[in-house]
Design an enzyme around this catalytic site. Structure first.
Site, PDB file in Angstrom:
ATOM      1  N   TYR A   1      18.286   2.522  10.679  1.00 13.45           N
ATOM      2  CA  TYR A   1      17.677   1.975   9.454  1.00 13.45           C
ATOM      3  C   TYR A   1      18.723   1.244   8.621  1.00 13.45           C
ATOM      4  CZ  TYR A   1      15.509   2.497   4.744  1.00 13.45           C
ATOM      5  OH  TYR A   1      14.995   2.304   3.471  1.00 13.45           O
TER       6      TYR A   1
ATOM      7  N   LEU B   1       4.416   3.717  -1.359  1.00 13.34           N
ATOM      8  CA  LEU B   1       4.879   4.344  -2.608  1.00 13.34           C
ATOM      9  C   LEU B   1       5.298   3.290  -3.638  1.00 13.34           C
ATOM     10  CD1 LEU B   1       6.234   6.644  -4.357  1.00 13.34           C
ATOM     11  CD2 LEU B   1       8.242   6.391  -2.882  1.00 13.34           C
ATOM     12  N   VAL B   2       6.195   2.388  -3.241  1.00 13.43           N
ATOM     13  CA  VAL B   2       6.704   1.391  -4.202  1.00 13.43           C
ATOM     14  C   VAL B   2       5.638   0.338  -4.476  1.00 13.43           C
ATOM     15  CG1 VAL B   2       8.555  -0.255  -4.676  1.00 13.43           C
ATOM     16  CG2 VAL B   2       9.071   1.831  -3.406  1.00 13.43           C
ATOM     17  N   GLY B   3       4.920  -0.062  -3.420  1.00 10.60           N
ATOM     18  CA  GLY B   3       3.879  -1.085  -3.584  1.00 10.60           C
ATOM     19  C   GLY B   3       2.795  -0.660  -4.551  1.00 10.60           C
TER      20      GLY B   3
ATOM     21  N   THR C   1      17.889   3.607  -5.196  1.00  8.05           N
ATOM     22  CA  THR C   1      18.292   4.928  -4.738  1.00  8.05           C
ATOM     23  C   THR C   1      17.022   5.647  -4.275  1.00  8.05           C
ATOM     24  OG1 THR C   1      19.567   6.898  -5.321  1.00  8.05           O
ATOM     25  CG2 THR C   1      18.059   6.057  -6.992  1.00  8.05           C
TER      26      THR C   1
ATOM     27  N   SER D   1       0.823  -1.226   0.000  1.00  9.83           N
ATOM     28  CA  SER D   1       0.000   0.000   0.000  1.00  9.83           C
ATOM     29  C   SER D   1       0.852   1.268   0.000  1.00  9.83           C
ATOM     30  CB  SER D   1      -0.894   0.012   1.243  1.00  9.83           C
ATOM     31  OG  SER D   1      -0.098  -0.226   2.401  1.00  9.83           O
TER      32      SER D   1
ATOM     33  N   ASP E   1      22.060  18.896   6.393  1.00  8.65           N
ATOM     34  CA  ASP E   1      22.222  18.462   5.004  1.00  8.65           C
ATOM     35  C   ASP E   1      22.209  16.941   4.880  1.00  8.65           C
ATOM     36  OD1 ASP E   1      24.482  20.997   3.603  1.00  8.65           O
ATOM     37  OD2 ASP E   1      22.298  20.772   3.504  1.00  8.65           O
TER      38      ASP E   1
ATOM     39  N   ARG F   1      21.898  13.856  -5.012  1.00  8.07           N
ATOM     40  CA  ARG F   1      21.102  12.641  -4.948  1.00  8.07           C
ATOM     41  C   ARG F   1      20.791  12.115  -6.345  1.00  8.07           C
ATOM     42  NH1 ARG F   1      22.560  13.297  -0.559  1.00  8.07           N
ATOM     43  NH2 ARG F   1      21.439  13.281   1.444  1.00  8.07           N
TER      44      ARG F   1
HETATM   45  P1  NAP Z   1       6.071   3.609   2.367  1.00  7.81           P
HETATM   46  O1  NAP Z   1       5.427   4.375   1.277  1.00  7.81           O
HETATM   47  O2  NAP Z   1       6.286   4.238   3.695  1.00  7.81           O
HETATM   48  O3  NAP Z   1       5.267   2.237   2.555  1.00  7.81           O
HETATM   49  C1  NAP Z   1       5.634   1.386   3.606  1.00  7.81           C
HETATM   50  C2  NAP Z   1       4.788   0.142   3.477  1.00  7.81           C
HETATM   51  O4  NAP Z   1       5.141  -0.760   4.528  1.00  7.81           O
HETATM   52  C3  NAP Z   1       3.292   0.432   3.597  1.00  7.81           C
HETATM   53  O5  NAP Z   1       2.574  -0.424   2.751  1.00  7.81           O
HETATM   54  C4  NAP Z   1       3.023   0.110   5.058  1.00  7.81           C
HETATM   55  O6  NAP Z   1       1.689  -0.302   5.315  1.00  7.81           O
HETATM   56  C5  NAP Z   1       3.963  -1.072   5.255  1.00  7.81           C
HETATM   57  N1  NAP Z   1       4.282  -1.262   6.671  1.00  7.81           N
HETATM   58  C6  NAP Z   1       4.978  -0.430   7.482  1.00  7.81           C
HETATM   59  N2  NAP Z   1       5.049  -0.958   8.718  1.00  7.81           N
HETATM   60  C7  NAP Z   1       4.360  -2.145   8.684  1.00  7.81           C
HETATM   61  C8  NAP Z   1       4.050  -3.144   9.642  1.00  7.81           C
HETATM   62  N3  NAP Z   1       4.471  -3.044  10.910  1.00  7.81           N
HETATM   63  N4  NAP Z   1       3.330  -4.210   9.248  1.00  7.81           N
HETATM   64  C9  NAP Z   1       2.906  -4.324   7.967  1.00  7.81           C
HETATM   65  N5  NAP Z   1       3.171  -3.412   6.997  1.00  7.81           N
HETATM   66  C10 NAP Z   1       3.885  -2.340   7.371  1.00  7.81           C
HETATM   67  O7  NAP Z   1       7.504   3.085   1.918  1.00  7.81           O
HETATM   68  P2  NAP Z   1       8.136   2.952   0.447  1.00  7.81           P
HETATM   69  O8  NAP Z   1       8.835   4.238   0.107  1.00  7.81           O
HETATM   70  O9  NAP Z   1       7.120   2.379  -0.474  1.00  7.81           O
HETATM   71  O10 NAP Z   1       9.280   1.874   0.720  1.00  7.81           O
HETATM   72  C11 NAP Z   1       9.113   0.542   0.300  1.00  7.81           C
HETATM   73  C12 NAP Z   1      10.459  -0.140   0.475  1.00  7.81           C
HETATM   74  O11 NAP Z   1      11.433   0.552  -0.325  1.00  7.81           O
HETATM   75  C13 NAP Z   1      10.975  -0.091   1.909  1.00  7.81           C
HETATM   76  O12 NAP Z   1      11.568  -1.337   2.245  1.00  7.81           O
HETATM   77  C14 NAP Z   1      12.035   1.004   1.873  1.00  7.81           C
HETATM   78  O13 NAP Z   1      13.033   0.783   2.867  1.00  7.81           O
HETATM   79  C15 NAP Z   1      12.570   0.850   0.484  1.00  7.81           C
HETATM   80  N6  NAP Z   1      13.223   2.066  -0.066  1.00  7.81           N
HETATM   81  C16 NAP Z   1      12.512   3.233  -0.163  1.00  7.81           C
HETATM   82  C17 NAP Z   1      13.147   4.373  -0.682  1.00  7.81           C
HETATM   83  C18 NAP Z   1      12.420   5.696  -0.814  1.00  7.81           C
HETATM   84  O14 NAP Z   1      13.069   6.693  -1.181  1.00  7.81           O
HETATM   85  N7  NAP Z   1      11.129   5.753  -0.566  1.00  7.81           N
HETATM   86  C19 NAP Z   1      14.484   4.313  -1.088  1.00  7.81           C
HETATM   87  C20 NAP Z   1      15.159   3.091  -0.994  1.00  7.81           C
HETATM   88  C21 NAP Z   1      14.517   1.968  -0.474  1.00  7.81           C
HETATM   89  P3  NAP Z   1       0.552   0.818   5.640  1.00  7.81           P
HETATM   90  O15 NAP Z   1       0.265   1.502   4.349  1.00  7.81           O
HETATM   91  O16 NAP Z   1      -0.610   0.043   6.174  1.00  7.81           O
HETATM   92  O17 NAP Z   1       1.165   1.753   6.670  1.00  7.81           O
HETATM   93  O1  GFB Z   2      15.057  12.439   1.031  1.00  6.11           O
HETATM   94  P1  GFB Z   2      15.820  12.949   2.195  1.00  6.11           P
HETATM   95  O2  GFB Z   2      15.048  13.414   3.391  1.00  6.11           O
HETATM   96  O3  GFB Z   2      16.792  11.823   2.753  1.00  6.11           O
HETATM   97  O4  GFB Z   2      16.765  14.142   1.648  1.00  6.11           O
HETATM   98  P2  GFB Z   2      18.272  11.384   2.377  1.00  6.11           P
HETATM   99  C1  GFB Z   2      17.438  14.946   2.572  1.00  6.11           C
HETATM  100  C2  GFB Z   2      18.217  16.031   1.852  1.00  6.11           C
HETATM  101  O5  GFB Z   2      17.297  16.963   1.223  1.00  6.11           O
HETATM  102  C3  GFB Z   2      19.029  16.816   2.847  1.00  6.11           C
HETATM  103  C4  GFB Z   2      17.420  18.244   1.868  1.00  6.11           C
HETATM  104  O6  GFB Z   2      20.153  17.367   2.192  1.00  6.11           O
HETATM  105  C5  GFB Z   2      18.039  17.906   3.228  1.00  6.11           C
HETATM  106  O7  GFB Z   2      18.697  19.062   3.764  1.00  6.11           O
HETATM  107  N1  GFB Z   2      16.084  18.838   1.968  1.00  6.11           N
HETATM  108  C6  GFB Z   2      15.787  20.098   1.547  1.00  6.11           C
HETATM  109  C7  GFB Z   2      14.987  18.268   2.471  1.00  6.11           C
HETATM  110  N2  GFB Z   2      14.484  20.368   1.792  1.00  6.11           N
HETATM  111  C8  GFB Z   2      13.964  19.230   2.363  1.00  6.11           C
HETATM  112  C9  GFB Z   2      12.658  18.891   2.805  1.00  6.11           C
HETATM  113  O8  GFB Z   2      11.696  19.677   2.733  1.00  6.11           O
HETATM  114  N3  GFB Z   2      12.488  17.631   3.296  1.00  6.11           N
HETATM  115  C10 GFB Z   2      13.515  16.737   3.384  1.00  6.11           C
HETATM  116  N4  GFB Z   2      13.269  15.495   3.876  1.00  6.11           N
HETATM  117  N5  GFB Z   2      14.796  17.024   2.989  1.00  6.11           N
HETATM  118  C11 GFB Z   2      17.351   9.169   3.377  1.00  6.11           C
HETATM  119  C12 GFB Z   2      17.629   8.222   4.518  1.00  6.11           C
HETATM  120  O9  GFB Z   2      18.430  10.057   3.254  1.00  6.11           O
HETATM  121  O10 GFB Z   2      17.269   8.463   2.151  1.00  6.11           O
HETATM  122  C13 GFB Z   2      16.545   7.209   4.625  1.00  6.11           C
HETATM  123  O11 GFB Z   2      17.746   8.960   5.740  1.00  6.11           O
HETATM  124  C14 GFB Z   2      16.127   6.640   3.284  1.00  6.11           C
HETATM  125  O12 GFB Z   2      16.974   6.187   5.497  1.00  6.11           O
HETATM  126  C15 GFB Z   2      16.139   7.641   2.148  1.00  6.11           C
HETATM  127  O13 GFB Z   2      16.924   5.570   2.944  1.00  6.11           O
HETATM  128  C16 GFB Z   2      16.053   6.971   0.805  1.00  6.11           C
HETATM  129  O14 GFB Z   2      18.371  11.056   0.936  1.00  6.11           O
HETATM  130  O15 GFB Z   2      19.227  12.379   2.945  1.00  6.11           O
END
Ligand code: NAP
Ligand code: GFB
Length: 315
Positions: free
Chosen positions: A137, A11-13, A165, A9, A271, A209
């Site tokens: 994490y 972002l990726v799902g 990424t 449910s 940052d 990034r």
């Molecule tokens: P998300 O939008 O926060 O979605 C998280 C999902 O995990 C939701 O479906 C949530 O269910 C479920 N979840 C969380 N806690 C749970 C629990 N205790 N039991 C069952 N389900 C649970 O995250 P996302 O961005 O799609 O990330 C998906 C995967 O990609 C994660 O493993 C994340 O570490 C990885 N990833 C994400 C990013 C990124 O930039 N977003 C980057 C690299 C890797 P509900 O909707 O019910 O809360």
């Molecule tokens: O996506 P983000 O929060 O996570 O990006 P990371 C953070 C960078 O964006 C920092 C700048 O350089 C922030 O200073 N930034 C500027 C902002 N404006 C904003 C804003 O409004 N919101 C946010 N959030 N940042 C995460 C990891 O690192 O990467 C997590 O901490 C996860 O574990 C995710 O893996 C993919 O890219 O820095």
């Protein structure tokens, strides 16, 4: 093939749901089940076992995790560590107990060592401590790789992982305090436009990034599930040459929303990691012709989705 998608449910799902249901991603005879936390709290061993017993999948895409941006990670490293260790061990053990053939789990490019050479590649995961902003994490995610290698050695099954990424797209978490940079900036710019105020970008804007569109990642996930043969993880990212600064990302949000106000930088905010430039050479060796959606187009689609779904979007 009966595929169970944990975190279905999110972002990726949701992106995988779109590709499977709207782009003909599912093949004849396949069944796809997308879980949310309402179906089972995967931090509970019993609830995890019950949902795996109920569906008895042959394949699993394991996305479920406690996820957040830099600032949420900096506030809750212990929660990120404990919650994700529980979820990952419960899911991988439950998969083993119902004889799942293949699991594809999810790491992240932000779990690599903070002190490293560039570009980062898949061999470097355990070469040193991660950035202190998200060590909880990062270590929890690294344990998935340990689990996968131990599982192959002891049980001979290919449980593997991908290393995306930074991901963005429709259905993201647009929370300004807890979300990632792109959804946070989209949400802030949307409000600033309405209130005729400046868009405040946190930090200096100089960190760099790589961003992958959720729909591109979803298409790659289906390939990994079906055809990627290794237990070793694979980075799923745009190329090093597509890395942008946070300032450039903010400029793309300004364009995507046609924001007319001033953009200012709040350098009192952290940052985080300056960069985590990852190589997608391994992906390119397998899929030399895969094309990513151009960043500005993907961001425009995300902005349009947010504006059209503002009331129901996670924020
Ligand atoms: P998300 O939008 O926060 O979605 C998280 C999902 O995990 C939701 O479906 C949530 O269910 C479920 N979840 C969380 N806690 C749970 C629990 N205790 N039991 C069952 N389900 C649970 O995250 P996302 O961005 O799609 O990330 C998906 C995967 O990609 C994660 O493993 C994340 O570490 C990885 N990833 C994400 C990013 C990124 O930039 N977003 C980057 C690299 C890797 P509900 O909707 O019910 O809360
Ligand atoms: O996506 P983000 O929060 O996570 O990006 P990371 C953070 C960078 O964006 C920092 C700048 O350089 C922030 O200073 N930034 C500027 C902002 N404006 C904003 C804003 O409004 N919101 C946010 N959030 N940042 C995460 C990891 O690192 O990467 C997590 O901490 C996860 O574990 C995710 O893996 C993919 O890219 O820095």
């Amino acid at each position: 093939m009966k595929v169970l998608v944990t975190g279905g449910s999110g972002l990726v799902g949701k992106a995988i749901q779109h590709v499977v249901k709207e782009e003909g991603g599912a093949r004849e005879g396949e069944e796809w089940i997308f879980l949310s936390s309402k179906d089972a709290n995967l931090m509970s061993k019993e609830e995890t076992q019950a949902v795996f017993e109920k569906h008895r999948p042959t394949h699993v895409i394991h996305l479920a995790a406690m996820v957040g941006g830099l600032f949420k990670n900096m506030r809750c490293n212990l929660d990120f560590w404990r919650n994700n260790v529980y979820i990952n061990d419960n899911v991988l053990q439950a998969a083993h107990e119902v004889d799942v053939v293949k699991v594809v789990s999810c790491l992240s490019t932000c779990i690599f060592p903070d002190k490293t050479t560039y570009p980062i590649d898949e061999t470097m995961i355990h070469n040193g401590p991660p950035h202190e902003s998200n060590f909880g994490y990062a270590y929890a995610k690294r344990m998935i790789d340990v689990y996968n290698r131990a599982h192959l050695e002891q049980h001979g099954k290919c449980y593997t992982a991908v290393i995306p990424t930074n991901v963005f797209g429709p259905h993201d978490n647009f929370s300004i305090e807890d979300g990632h940079v792109l959804p946070g900036l989209i949400h802030k710019a949307y409000i600033a436009q309405k209130e005729d105020k400046p868009l405040v970008v946190w930090g200096s804007g100089t960190p760099r990034r790589q961003f992958i569109y959720s729909l591109d990642l979803a298409r790659l996930f289906l390939w990994v599930l079906r055809d990627y043969p290794e237990v070793d993880p694979i980075i799923l990212s745009v190329g090093e040459e597509d890395e942008v600064s946070i300032k450039e990302a903010a400029d793309a949000v300004v364009q995507g929303l046609n924001f007319k106000g001033e953009v200012v930088f709040d350098t009192s905010k952290a940052d985080g990691q300056f960069k985590k430039t990852a190589s997608n050479a391994k992906l390119r060796r397998y899929l030399p012709d895969f094309t990513f959606t151009p960043f500005n187009q993907a961001l425009k689609e995300t902005c349009d989705w947010f504006v059209a779904n503002y009331d129901s979007a996670r924020k």
